[in-house]
Motif scaffolding. Structure first.
Motif, short mmCIF file in Angstrom:
data_model
loop_
_atom_site.label_atom_id
_atom_site.label_comp_id
_atom_site.label_asym_id
_atom_site.label_seq_id
_atom_site.Cartn_x
_atom_site.Cartn_y
_atom_site.Cartn_z
N GLY A 116 0.78 -1.22 -0.05
CA GLY A 116 0.04 -0.05 0.07
C GLY A 116 0.70 1.29 0.04
N PHE A 117 2.11 1.18 -0.21
CA PHE A 117 2.99 2.38 -0.26
C PHE A 117 2.98 2.92 -1.72
CE2 PHE A 117 4.39 -0.48 3.21
CZ PHE A 117 4.41 0.59 4.40
N PRO A 118 3.48 4.11 -1.72
CA PRO A 118 3.55 4.72 -3.26
C PRO A 118 4.42 4.18 -4.11
CG PRO A 118 3.73 6.51 -1.52
CD PRO A 118 3.74 5.13 -0.64
N ALA A 119 4.35 4.14 -5.24
CA ALA A 119 5.22 3.40 -6.50
C ALA A 119 6.62 4.05 -6.39
CB ALA A 119 4.47 3.35 -7.62
N THR A 124 5.39 -1.39 -7.22
CA THR A 124 4.04 -0.64 -6.96
C THR A 124 3.35 -0.72 -5.71
OG1 THR A 124 2.69 -2.79 -7.29
CG2 THR A 124 3.69 -1.96 -9.49
N PRO A 125 2.07 -0.12 -5.68
CA PRO A 125 1.48 -0.14 -4.43
C PRO A 125 1.37 -1.65 -3.87
CG PRO A 125 0.60 1.79 -5.61
CD PRO A 125 1.57 0.77 -6.66
N LYS A 126 1.24 -2.50 -4.66
CA LYS A 126 0.87 -3.89 -4.22
C LYS A 126 2.24 -4.71 -3.70
CE LYS A 126 -2.88 -4.56 -7.18
NZ LYS A 126 -3.52 -5.53 -8.57
N THR A 127 3.44 -3.98 -4.03
CA THR A 127 4.60 -4.54 -3.60
C THR A 127 4.65 -4.64 -1.79
OG1 THR A 127 5.56 -3.55 -5.41
CG2 THR A 127 7.15 -4.42 -3.57
N VAL A 137 7.14 7.75 10.81
CA VAL A 137 8.15 7.46 9.79
C VAL A 137 8.60 6.22 9.96
CG1 VAL A 137 10.69 8.29 9.15
CG2 VAL A 137 9.21 9.99 10.32
N LYS A 138 8.61 5.55 8.78
CA LYS A 138 8.81 3.93 8.55
C LYS A 138 10.02 3.66 8.00
CE LYS A 138 3.78 3.35 8.19
NZ LYS A 138 3.68 2.85 9.46
N LEU A 139 10.72 2.64 8.21
CA LEU A 139 11.71 2.16 7.71
C LEU A 139 11.29 0.78 7.07
CD1 LEU A 139 14.77 2.38 6.83
CD2 LEU A 139 15.55 1.01 8.68
N LEU A 140 11.52 0.92 5.64
CA LEU A 140 11.02 -0.57 5.01
C LEU A 140 12.08 -1.21 4.32
CD1 LEU A 140 7.90 1.28 3.35
CD2 LEU A 140 8.01 -0.02 5.47
N MET A 176 8.45 7.92 -0.59
CA MET A 176 9.13 6.68 -0.36
C MET A 176 10.64 7.43 -0.83
SD MET A 176 7.64 3.83 0.44
CE MET A 176 8.31 2.54 -0.33
N THR A 177 11.86 7.22 0.04
CA THR A 177 12.99 7.60 -0.30
C THR A 177 14.01 6.48 -0.17
OG1 THR A 177 12.62 10.02 0.66
CG2 THR A 177 14.87 9.33 -0.13
N ARG A 178 14.71 6.21 -1.23
CA ARG A 178 15.71 4.91 -1.06
C ARG A 178 16.74 5.32 -0.11
NH1 ARG A 178 17.42 0.86 -5.93
NH2 ARG A 178 18.89 -0.54 -4.55
#
Length: 224
Positions: A116-119, A124-127, A137-140, A176-178
């Motif tokens: 559900g996160f931005p592409a 994609t949002p389904k990832t 603030v999340k770390l993914l 989203m920021t890598r």
């Protein structure tokens, strides 16, 4: 007395069948062919072991199941409680959690995955992402399986092997920021609480290569 015992056994069996029916009705699946003989060495799955976990559906329902995650196809799988066949969920899945997992890539033994996160990039949002640090603030962490092809020095035979690649993303303000977790990048994301975070990092000697340590760091930040 004998009739009473038979009655009790009948009632017990009826309750078991009813409980199983309720359990099976929590989710439905479709048969899934998990390729194991396509000539690629290694596994497309997150782990060699199937694990007890919890599934969170888009419709708000939850269910317990025996799970594994096909990283290569980005699809959550489960074993049917009826015959242990591998299946994929019919209803859309928002996320899932598993306990007691052991990976070379991460030292977290209890993992939560969410979508559900931005592409971003190729996702994609389904990832599904592993939620290492949760809160405002999340770390993914994103896992990806690549197929590496190699040819032996004295042979013309090409060998294909699954390789796991992963990358981290910060999710804040719906963006989203890598990132590559380090004291510099993490403190930049937590600049509004910079002094307290610097003190926490120094006091706890945070290992930025440890997901478990990063989870505690984000938990502390999101509690401020």
């Amino acid at each position: 007395m004998k009739k009473y015992k038979l009655y009790c056994v009948f009632v017990l069996l009826l309750l078991c069948v009813k409980a199983k029916a309720q359990y099976l009705s929590d989710y439905t699946g479709r048969p899934y062919y998990l390729k194991t003989n396509d000539g690629i060495q290694g596994s497309a799955l997150l782990t060699d072991n199937w694990l007890n976990g919890t599934v969170y559906f888009v419709n708000g329902k939850t269910a317990n199941a025996i799970l594994n995650y096909n990283i290569y196809a980005d699809e959550l799988l489960f074993k049917s409680p009826r015959d242990s066949s591998v299946q994929a969920f019919v209803d859309p899945v928002k996320g899932f959690s598993v306990k007691g997992i052991a990976l070379e890539e991460s030292d977290q033994t209890d993992m939560n995955f969410s979508s559900g996160f931005p592409a971003v990039d190729d996702q994609t949002p389904k990832t599904f992402y592993q939620v290492v640090g949760d809160g405002r603030v999340k770390l993914l962490r994103y896992y990806k399986k690549k197929v590496l092809e190699s040819t032996g020095f004295a042979s013309q035979v090409t060998t294909k092997t699954f390789m796991t690649a992963n990358s981290y993303y910060l999710f804040a303000n719906n963006q989203m920021t890598r990132v590559r977790p380090s004291q510099k990048t993490i403190l930049a994301a937590m600049s509004d609480k910079g002094d307290k975070m610097q003190e926490y990092i120094k006091t706890n000697k945070v290992n930025f290569k440890s997901d478990a340590a990063l989870a505690k760091l984000f938990s502390y930040y999101n509690s401020l």
